[in-house]
Motif scaffolding. Structure first.
Motif, PDB file in Angstrom:
ATOM      1  N   ASP A   1     -31.209  53.246 -34.627  1.00 28.24           N
ATOM      2  CA  ASP A   1     -31.018  51.940 -35.268  1.00 28.24           C
ATOM      3  C   ASP A   1     -32.366  51.232 -35.270  1.00 28.24           C
ATOM      4  O   ASP A   1     -32.790  50.678 -34.256  1.00 28.24           O
ATOM      5  N   MET A   2     -33.065  51.269 -36.425  1.00 29.49           N
ATOM      6  CA  MET A   2     -34.424  50.734 -36.469  1.00 29.49           C
ATOM      7  C   MET A   2     -34.460  49.212 -36.462  1.00 29.49           C
ATOM      8  O   MET A   2     -35.431  48.620 -36.033  1.00 29.49           O
TER       9      MET A   2
ATOM     10  N   LEU B   1     -43.385  57.545 -31.391  1.00 30.82           N
ATOM     11  CA  LEU B   1     -43.494  58.972 -31.711  1.00 30.82           C
ATOM     12  C   LEU B   1     -42.240  59.472 -32.434  1.00 30.82           C
ATOM     13  O   LEU B   1     -42.339  60.216 -33.423  1.00 30.82           O
ATOM     14  N   LEU B   2     -41.074  59.064 -31.950  1.00 31.81           N
ATOM     15  CA  LEU B   2     -39.829  59.489 -32.572  1.00 31.81           C
ATOM     16  C   LEU B   2     -39.752  59.001 -34.020  1.00 31.81           C
ATOM     17  O   LEU B   2     -39.401  59.765 -34.932  1.00 31.81           O
ATOM     18  N   LEU B   3     -40.104  57.732 -34.251  1.00 31.60           N
ATOM     19  CA  LEU B   3     -40.074  57.196 -35.616  1.00 31.60           C
ATOM     20  C   LEU B   3     -41.049  57.939 -36.526  1.00 31.60           C
ATOM     21  O   LEU B   3     -40.729  58.245 -37.681  1.00 31.60           O
ATOM     22  N   TYR B   4     -42.235  58.228 -35.999  1.00 24.97           N
ATOM     23  CA  TYR B   4     -43.246  58.927 -36.800  1.00 24.97           C
ATOM     24  C   TYR B   4     -42.772  60.343 -37.154  1.00 24.97           C
ATOM     25  O   TYR B   4     -42.921  60.797 -38.291  1.00 24.97           O
ATOM     26  N   LEU B   5     -42.178  61.014 -36.187  1.00 28.96           N
ATOM     27  CA  LEU B   5     -41.631  62.348 -36.446  1.00 28.96           C
ATOM     28  C   LEU B   5     -40.489  62.277 -37.467  1.00 28.96           C
ATOM     29  O   LEU B   5     -40.388  63.113 -38.368  1.00 28.96           O
ATOM     30  N   MET B   6     -39.641  61.246 -37.331  1.00 31.17           N
ATOM     31  CA  MET B   6     -38.537  61.070 -38.275  1.00 31.17           C
ATOM     32  C   MET B   6     -39.036  60.828 -39.691  1.00 31.17           C
ATOM     33  O   MET B   6     -38.478  61.362 -40.657  1.00 31.17           O
TER      34      MET B   6
END
Length: 227
Positions: free
Chosen positions: A139-140, A161-166
């Motif tokens: 949930d951004m 990191l998770l957002l960038y990978l997503m």
């Protein structure tokens, strides 16, 4: 907040004209005079809403710049060209351009294309504020990460990191790319900090940690189950 647009064109008269048109419409404008400077501006402004790229530029041409941008970002890119041939347009779209405008152009037509690109970006963002990947939900808006409905507690760097990978799902990101994006260009620590943080992120994501795949000798890729 004003929407931020990068204009990259080696013709300073055209660049200034475009900037004047956009600033009168209350956009924030950043300028670049060649392909190399365009990439520098892109890398130092992670909140760009749109990029306008001239195809024919010194240093790196617009197609080269577009390719580099698409390695790490899906920001809308509108191409400008004096070529006006079908082959160039097809190449631009294949490399990830969202629209193509041939010089000379009418200011109102260009503004309409810009508004359409920004509206598409806004709609796409609204649809992606809550992302589902198998048992993982991000949930951004609320900055929450949940695994099977339970909150996963991440550090700020792990979350970034998770957002960038997503953002780059199924694309292999190098350690250098991740370091520059999350820690910044002036970070002087060990690049192995990426491996440490990925290990922590995997642990904190529990059963969903295996969505992050190691690509030996290169970096990491986010390859989730779709949900």
């Amino acid at each position: 907040m004003k929407e931020k647009i990068l204009i990259a064109d080696d013709d300073y008269l055209l660049r200034d004209l475009l900037a004047d048109i956009l600033e009168k419409e209350d956009y924030q404008v950043i300028q670049a005079e060649d392909g190399i400077q365009a990439l520098e501006r892109f890398k130092s402004n992670h909140d760009l809403d749109l990029i306008i790229l001239d195809v024919m530029m010194p240093g790196k041409d617009g197609m080269e710049v577009l390719e580099k941008i698409r390695e790490t970002s899906q920001v809308p890119v509108l191409m400008l060209t004096a070529l006006g041939d079908c082959k160039s347009e097809v190449e631009g779209f294949r490399k990830g351009a969202c629209d193509y405008v041939t010089k000379p152009f009418h200011g109102e037509v260009l503004l309409a294309r810009i508004r359409a690109a920004l509206e598409y970006k806004s709609d796409r963002k609204d649809n992606q504020d809550r992302r589902h990947f198998g048992n993982l939900v991000v949930d951004m808006k609320g900055c929450r990460v949940m695994v099977r409905g339970r909150d996963a507690v991440l550090t700020n760097k792990e979350y970034q990191l998770l957002l960038y990978l997503m953002e780059n799902k199924n694309i292999v990101l190098t350690r250098d790319q991740m370091l520059e994006r999350i820690w910044g260009f002036d970070y002087e620590g060990d690049i192995r900090t990426i491996d440490t943080h990925i290990k922590m992120l995997r642990t904190d994501l529990g059963e969903c940690g295996n969505y992050i795949r190691t690509v030996r000798g290169i970096g990491y890729s986010f390859e989730p189950e779709e949900g």
